[in-house]
Motif scaffolding. Sequence first.
Motif, PDB file in Angstrom:
ATOM      1  N   ASP A   1       0.875  -1.168   0.000  1.00  9.85           N
ATOM      2  CA  ASP A   1       0.000   0.000   0.000  1.00  9.85           C
ATOM      3  C   ASP A   1       0.923   1.231   0.000  1.00  9.85           C
ATOM      4  N   PRO A   2       1.053   1.901  -1.138  1.00 13.78           N
ATOM      5  CA  PRO A   2       2.053   2.983  -1.250  1.00 13.78           C
ATOM      6  C   PRO A   2       1.598   4.283  -0.578  1.00 13.78           C
ATOM      7  N   LEU A   3       1.591   4.287   0.757  1.00 21.49           N
ATOM      8  CA  LEU A   3       1.141   5.454   1.527  1.00 21.49           C
ATOM      9  C   LEU A   3       1.911   6.713   1.153  1.00 21.49           C
ATOM     10  N   GLY A   4       3.210   6.518   0.863  1.00 14.67           N
ATOM     11  CA  GLY A   4       4.047   7.678   0.536  1.00 14.67           C
ATOM     12  C   GLY A   4       3.487   8.429  -0.661  1.00 14.67           C
ATOM     13  N   PHE A   5       3.218   7.709  -1.737  1.00 14.02           N
ATOM     14  CA  PHE A   5       2.724   8.367  -2.949  1.00 14.02           C
ATOM     15  C   PHE A   5       1.287   8.850  -2.757  1.00 14.02           C
ATOM     16  N   LYS A   6       0.499   8.091  -1.991  1.00  9.85           N
ATOM     17  CA  LYS A   6      -0.883   8.516  -1.746  1.00  9.85           C
ATOM     18  C   LYS A   6      -0.899   9.824  -0.943  1.00  9.85           C
ATOM     19  N   CYS A   7      -0.053   9.917   0.092  1.00 12.06           N
ATOM     20  CA  CYS A   7      -0.006  11.158   0.883  1.00 12.06           C
ATOM     21  C   CYS A   7       0.559  12.308   0.052  1.00 12.06           C
ATOM     22  N   MET A   8       1.500  11.992  -0.839  1.00 10.09           N
ATOM     23  CA  MET A   8       2.024  13.052  -1.727  1.00 10.09           C
ATOM     24  C   MET A   8       0.884  13.588  -2.596  1.00 10.09           C
ATOM     25  N   ASN A   9       0.050  12.693  -3.122  1.00 10.27           N
ATOM     26  CA  ASN A   9      -1.098  13.132  -3.934  1.00 10.27           C
ATOM     27  C   ASN A   9      -2.039  14.013  -3.134  1.00 10.27           C
TER      28      ASN A   9
END
Length: 272
Positions: A211-219
Amino acid sequence: MEDKRLAGKLDYSDIDLKQWKEYDDILTDSLWLLKSRQHTDGHVFDYHGNFIPQIANQVFRRYTREGEIVIDWFLGSGTSAIEAANLNRRLIGLELKAELVEHVKSKLPVESVGDAIRLVQADSASDDALRRVQTQLAGMGSDFAQLAVLHPPYADIIKFSELESDLSNCSSTDDFLAGFKRVAKNAYDTLENGRFAVLVIGDKYCAGVLDPLGFKCMNVMNEVGFKTKSIIVKNIEGNEKAKGKNNNLWRYRALKGGFYIFKHEYVIIFFK
Ligand SMILES: C[S@@+](CC[C@H](N)C(=O)[O-])C[C@H]1O[C@@H](n2cnc3c(N)ncnc32)[C@H](O)[C@@H]1O
């Protein structure tokens, strides 16, 4: 009038570009392999999930000038507050857990608490937090902060409390992102135009799927208006209490499950 660029001065940092070769210790590469956690200058490893002081040190020196105001929306054990005091920056730190706010107070230089360093016990995702931050900013003689720091729980990887508004208690990644978005919006609304925000975040596995939280939070940061400047990949050595004998178990699980063990997290830089 003096041309700031010719004089080597940046608008958002005390770094003097005329002396640029002398800043050996300021990182400019996107891969941070930091050897070990700093344990000096008031920093102690007393909280599971705190970031290493070098992160605060790097971004404060790179993106603020002395005396400017940082807002840390997830203060935790106060790493950023201690570093702000060390580097003569002012800081407003928000944290949900009342006992943690008291603990951080006890670690700071007495004269800075309530003046240069202001601690607020609040749910950072709330309108109340926004109002209280604006009150603190006014008390510091400013309408806006010059740097925002966001180091949220990595969803439910570490449970920080039983409190309902704790983002580590969200029942799904979507709920977590919705709560994080309210914090990101508060951070955007209180940041001066042209200044920077820093998000520290890692990914998670859920039932064998990344679950790519990093990229999701960046979005999410982009959705509230922040523009992405850089993605830094940082090793997590020194972040965790020694895993010791569990290391071998994880290696066994990784070999069996076909996945890779997280050794990195992200430090993502944004500007407004
Ligand atoms: C990853 S830790 C931050 C660690 C911090 N950077 C340090 O070095 O100590 C996340 C923190 O966010 C707090 N937190 C969780 N939900 C929150 C919310 N809604 N508002 C404010 N703080 C929250 C947790 O209690 C926890 O201390």
